[in-house]
Design an enzyme around this catalytic site. Structure first.
Site, PDB file in Angstrom:
ATOM      1  N   ASN A  87     -37.698 -48.441  79.687  1.00  0.00           N
ATOM      2  CA  ASN A  87     -38.084 -47.026  79.754  1.00  0.00           C
ATOM      3  C   ASN A  87     -38.758 -46.577  78.465  1.00  0.00           C
ATOM      4  O   ASN A  87     -38.554 -47.156  77.395  1.00  0.00           O
ATOM      5  CB  ASN A  87     -36.847 -46.156  80.047  1.00  0.00           C
ATOM      6  CG  ASN A  87     -36.159 -45.702  78.782  1.00  0.00           C
ATOM      7  OD1 ASN A  87     -36.472 -44.644  78.241  1.00  0.00           O
ATOM      8  ND2 ASN A  87     -35.225 -46.512  78.274  1.00  0.00           N
ATOM      9  N   ASN A 150     -27.757 -38.533  68.365  1.00  0.00           N
ATOM     10  CA  ASN A 150     -28.701 -39.572  68.771  1.00  0.00           C
ATOM     11  C   ASN A 150     -29.539 -40.001  67.568  1.00  0.00           C
ATOM     12  O   ASN A 150     -30.514 -39.352  67.209  1.00  0.00           O
ATOM     13  CB  ASN A 150     -29.585 -39.037  69.913  1.00  0.00           C
ATOM     14  CG  ASN A 150     -30.530 -40.089  70.452  1.00  0.00           C
ATOM     15  OD1 ASN A 150     -30.826 -41.066  69.767  1.00  0.00           O
ATOM     16  ND2 ASN A 150     -31.017 -39.890  71.657  1.00  0.00           N
ATOM     17  N   PHE A 151     -29.109 -41.130  66.957  1.00  0.00           N
ATOM     18  CA  PHE A 151     -29.860 -41.750  65.853  1.00  0.00           C
ATOM     19  C   PHE A 151     -30.479 -43.051  66.401  1.00  0.00           C
ATOM     20  O   PHE A 151     -30.602 -44.031  65.669  1.00  0.00           O
ATOM     21  CB  PHE A 151     -28.926 -42.152  64.692  1.00  0.00           C
ATOM     22  CG  PHE A 151     -28.242 -41.026  63.966  1.00  0.00           C
ATOM     23  CD1 PHE A 151     -28.571 -39.692  64.179  1.00  0.00           C
ATOM     24  CD2 PHE A 151     -27.263 -41.317  63.008  1.00  0.00           C
ATOM     25  CE1 PHE A 151     -27.926 -38.667  63.477  1.00  0.00           C
ATOM     26  CE2 PHE A 151     -26.619 -40.312  62.304  1.00  0.00           C
ATOM     27  CZ  PHE A 151     -26.947 -38.980  62.541  1.00  0.00           C
ATOM     28  N   SER A 152     -30.823 -43.069  67.679  1.00  0.00           N
ATOM     29  CA  SER A 152     -31.024 -44.390  68.282  1.00  0.00           C
ATOM     30  C   SER A 152     -32.173 -44.550  69.263  1.00  0.00           C
ATOM     31  O   SER A 152     -32.492 -45.683  69.607  1.00  0.00           O
ATOM     32  CB  SER A 152     -29.731 -44.789  68.989  1.00  0.00           C
ATOM     33  OG  SER A 152     -29.305 -43.775  69.875  1.00  0.00           O
ATOM     34  N   CYS A 153     -32.791 -43.466  69.758  1.00  0.00           N
ATOM     35  CA  CYS A 153     -33.851 -43.683  70.759  1.00  0.00           C
ATOM     36  C   CYS A 153     -35.019 -44.417  70.110  1.00  0.00           C
ATOM     37  O   CYS A 153     -35.527 -44.004  69.079  1.00  0.00           O
ATOM     38  CB  CYS A 153     -34.288 -42.365  71.381  1.00  0.00           C
ATOM     39  SG  CYS A 153     -33.285 -41.986  72.812  1.00  0.00           S
ATOM     40  N   ASN A 217     -28.040 -48.311  72.030  1.00  0.00           N
ATOM     41  CA  ASN A 217     -29.139 -47.742  72.803  1.00  0.00           C
ATOM     42  C   ASN A 217     -30.008 -48.927  73.240  1.00  0.00           C
ATOM     43  O   ASN A 217     -29.676 -50.087  72.964  1.00  0.00           O
ATOM     44  CB  ASN A 217     -29.926 -46.756  71.918  1.00  0.00           C
ATOM     45  CG  ASN A 217     -30.693 -45.735  72.759  1.00  0.00           C
ATOM     46  OD1 ASN A 217     -31.386 -46.114  73.712  1.00  0.00           O
ATOM     47  ND2 ASN A 217     -30.577 -44.468  72.421  1.00  0.00           N
ATOM     48  N   THR A 218     -31.097 -48.643  73.930  1.00  0.00           N
ATOM     49  CA  THR A 218     -31.975 -49.711  74.404  1.00  0.00           C
ATOM     50  C   THR A 218     -32.637 -50.438  73.234  1.00  0.00           C
ATOM     51  O   THR A 218     -32.756 -49.896  72.141  1.00  0.00           O
ATOM     52  CB  THR A 218     -33.058 -49.114  75.312  1.00  0.00           C
ATOM     53  OG1 THR A 218     -33.644 -48.005  74.625  1.00  0.00           O
ATOM     54  CG2 THR A 218     -32.464 -48.641  76.621  1.00  0.00           C
TER      55      THR A 218
HETATM   56  C1  LIG Z   1     -34.474 -43.842  81.359  1.00  0.00           C
HETATM   57  C2  LIG Z   1     -33.540 -43.845  80.207  1.00  0.00           C
HETATM   58  C3  LIG Z   1     -33.418 -42.720  79.407  1.00  0.00           C
HETATM   59  C4  LIG Z   1     -32.542 -42.707  78.325  1.00  0.00           C
HETATM   60  N1  LIG Z   1     -32.416 -41.578  77.578  1.00  0.00           N
HETATM   61  C5  LIG Z   1     -31.525 -41.537  76.541  1.00  0.00           C
HETATM   62  C6  LIG Z   1     -31.312 -40.340  75.812  1.00  0.00           C
HETATM   63  O1  LIG Z   1     -31.897 -39.284  76.066  1.00  0.00           O
HETATM   64  N2  LIG Z   1     -30.411 -40.387  74.786  1.00  0.00           N
HETATM   65  C7  LIG Z   1     -29.701 -41.515  74.456  1.00  0.00           C
HETATM   66  O2  LIG Z   1     -28.882 -41.498  73.539  1.00  0.00           O
HETATM   67  N3  LIG Z   1     -29.887 -42.665  75.166  1.00  0.00           N
HETATM   68  C8  LIG Z   1     -30.768 -42.695  76.189  1.00  0.00           C
HETATM   69  N4  LIG Z   1     -30.914 -43.849  76.940  1.00  0.00           N
HETATM   70  C9  LIG Z   1     -30.134 -45.068  76.562  1.00  0.00           C
HETATM   71  C10 LIG Z   1     -28.857 -45.204  77.382  1.00  0.00           C
HETATM   72  O3  LIG Z   1     -27.960 -44.138  77.113  1.00  0.00           O
HETATM   73  C11 LIG Z   1     -28.137 -46.540  77.076  1.00  0.00           C
HETATM   74  O4  LIG Z   1     -27.801 -46.545  75.693  1.00  0.00           O
HETATM   75  C12 LIG Z   1     -28.994 -47.775  77.365  1.00  0.00           C
HETATM   76  O5  LIG Z   1     -29.711 -47.610  78.571  1.00  0.00           O
HETATM   77  C13 LIG Z   1     -28.139 -49.047  77.461  1.00  0.00           C
HETATM   78  O6  LIG Z   1     -27.199 -48.949  78.504  1.00  0.00           O
HETATM   79  P1  LIG Z   1     -27.409 -49.690  79.948  1.00  0.00           P
HETATM   80  O7  LIG Z   1     -27.627 -51.133  79.666  1.00  0.00           O
HETATM   81  O8  LIG Z   1     -26.168 -49.365  80.717  1.00  0.00           O
HETATM   82  O9  LIG Z   1     -28.642 -49.068  80.553  1.00  0.00           O
HETATM   83  C14 LIG Z   1     -31.787 -43.872  78.028  1.00  0.00           C
HETATM   84  C15 LIG Z   1     -31.896 -45.004  78.848  1.00  0.00           C
HETATM   85  C16 LIG Z   1     -32.761 -45.010  79.923  1.00  0.00           C
HETATM   86  C17 LIG Z   1     -32.869 -46.251  80.785  1.00  0.00           C
END
Ligand SMILES: Cc1cc2nc3c(=O)[nH]c(=O)nc-3n(C[C@H](O)[C@H](O)[C@H](O)COP(=O)(O)O)c2cc1C
Length: 376
Positions: A87, A150-153, A217-218
């Protein structure tokens, strides 16, 4: 039925499973549905104070592998298995004024479920620090039980935000401290996995007063290139920029990050995120020392908020605890943390001499070997 409830950073959870900050928690209607389905808590989609405009076209796609071949593609097709989500979605595009009455409404409808507000502002000047504090005050007045900073996006359209804060130890401390100055509820910090030693950013966050660290985070990544069109599988008018990888592919990567921080700070609280879709996956995080676990990708693919995922998690945990006679998550939290050691500490075949990767002392002309490193 086993007792799945737990206390984490002083907050009582009915079960230790939360929806992570992401599309499953982007609206009050989703969050209400999530609580009806049984999630112990949610972390809201990140709320900010700056204007947010997402890219044209899809914000998330899912990478799948053919079951009987080696093809990897984001094209949705039968006979394939999920590998990852990808994403480049920004934080919530709804302003904080949209969120506040909705936070209140959610808390009124489900007073016993935990509502963590994920928040983000910029960094580098006092105005941005005040924005962090303003978000904190507004969301806690609306009823938030806690915060996740959120220090991670990994993909932000501004360089003073998201993982760029999480890559700077001083900013991790300073922003956490600013939020803690005004917060009356626990403050978690969500760190980026995209640094060389996440224990350093965790240390800085704890020094700033963080009550817990969440990870991961991702992971920064690109979509694959389609061999027929030579275009990235996700692009806008041919162009792409790095986005975030989530889902099954990141479970082992995220576990390695988690082990680094739970080993460095065995007495601190951690929330595990990344690649979880059933209890076996969540168990890995608990055994490394996490007290709660969060889910995004698996929930997105299960009616957008994961009604079956939460059942699988709670049933799996109950069965596991009954089988082993555990009374609470604390009985097995951290049981395998100390099994992650430096490579030099892994046993070698008995008959071979081993000097921790260094020459033996008996080698004339070489310095005495240094102590083998114990960090992992
Ligand atoms: C479409 C999408 C949007 C996300 N938006 C945020 C966000 O706004 N803030 C945040 O801290 N993490 C965001 N994340 C990260 C997720 O919270 C999570 O840390 C990450 O997807 C790993 O978990 P998973 O393997 O279960 O997907 C987002 C992830 C996805 C896929």
């Amino acid at each position: 039925m086993a007792d799945l409830s737990t206390s984490f950073t002083g907050i009582r959870f009915k079960n230790p499973f939360l929806l992570a900050s992401a599309p499953p928690t982007e609206s009050d209607s989703n969050i209400l549905r999530a609580f009806e389905a049984g999630w112990g808590g949610v972390v809201t989609k990140t709320i900010g104070m700056h204007p947010v405009v997402n890219v044209k076209g899809p914000k998330t796609k899912f990478l799948r592998a053919d079951n009987d071949a080696t093809r990897l593609s984001m094209t949705k097709r039968p006979n394939s298995t999920l590998v990852a989500s990808w994403n480049w979605e920004l934080i919530s595009d709804k302003p904080v004024d949209w969120w506040l009455p909705r936070l209140e409404k959610i808390k009124k409808a489900f007073p016993d479920r935990i509502l963590i507000a994920s928040i983000m502002a910029g960094s580098g000047n006092d105005k941005e620090l005040r924005n962090w504090q303003a978000l904190t005050k507004m969301c806690q007045d609306a009823g938030a039980d806690g915060f996740e900073l959120n220090f991670s996006c990994p993909h932000m359209d501004r360089i003073d935000m998201g993982s760029n804060v999480g890559k700077d130890k001083v900013l991790c401390s300073v922003v956490t401290m600013a939020v803690k100055e005004v917060a009356k509820v626990p403050v978690w910090v969500k760190l980026t996995p995209a640094t060389s030693n996440i224990a350093e950013e965790a240390e800085a966050s704890f020094r700033g007063g963080a009550d817990a660290v969440s990870s991961s985070n991702t992971f920064p990544s690109l979509p694959l290139i389609d061999p027929n069109t030579l275009d990235f599988e996700m692009n806008v008018e041919g162009y792409v920029s790095p986005g975030g990888l989530g889902g099954p592919a990141i479970l082992p990567l995220s576990l390695a990050k988690m082990a680094q921080i739970t080993k460095a700070f065995p007495d601190k609280a951690f929330s595990g995120i990344g690649g979880v879709s059933n209890f076996d996956h969540a168990l890995c995080y608990f055994l490394l020392g996490c007290g709660t676990v969060q889910v995004c990708t698996a929930a997105m693919l299960d009616s957008a908020i994961g009604p079956n995922v939460i059942k699988t998690l709670t049933n799996g945990m109950a069965e596991f605890m009954e089988k082993r006679g555990y009374a609470s998550v604390d009985d097995f939290r951290g049981l395998r943390r100390d099994r992650v050691v430096a490579h030099s500490q892994i046993k070698r075949p008995e008959q071979l001499e081993y000097h921790g990767g260094y020459e033996g002392e008996e080698h004339e002309g070489y310095a005495k070997p240094a102590e083998p490193a114990v960090t992992v």
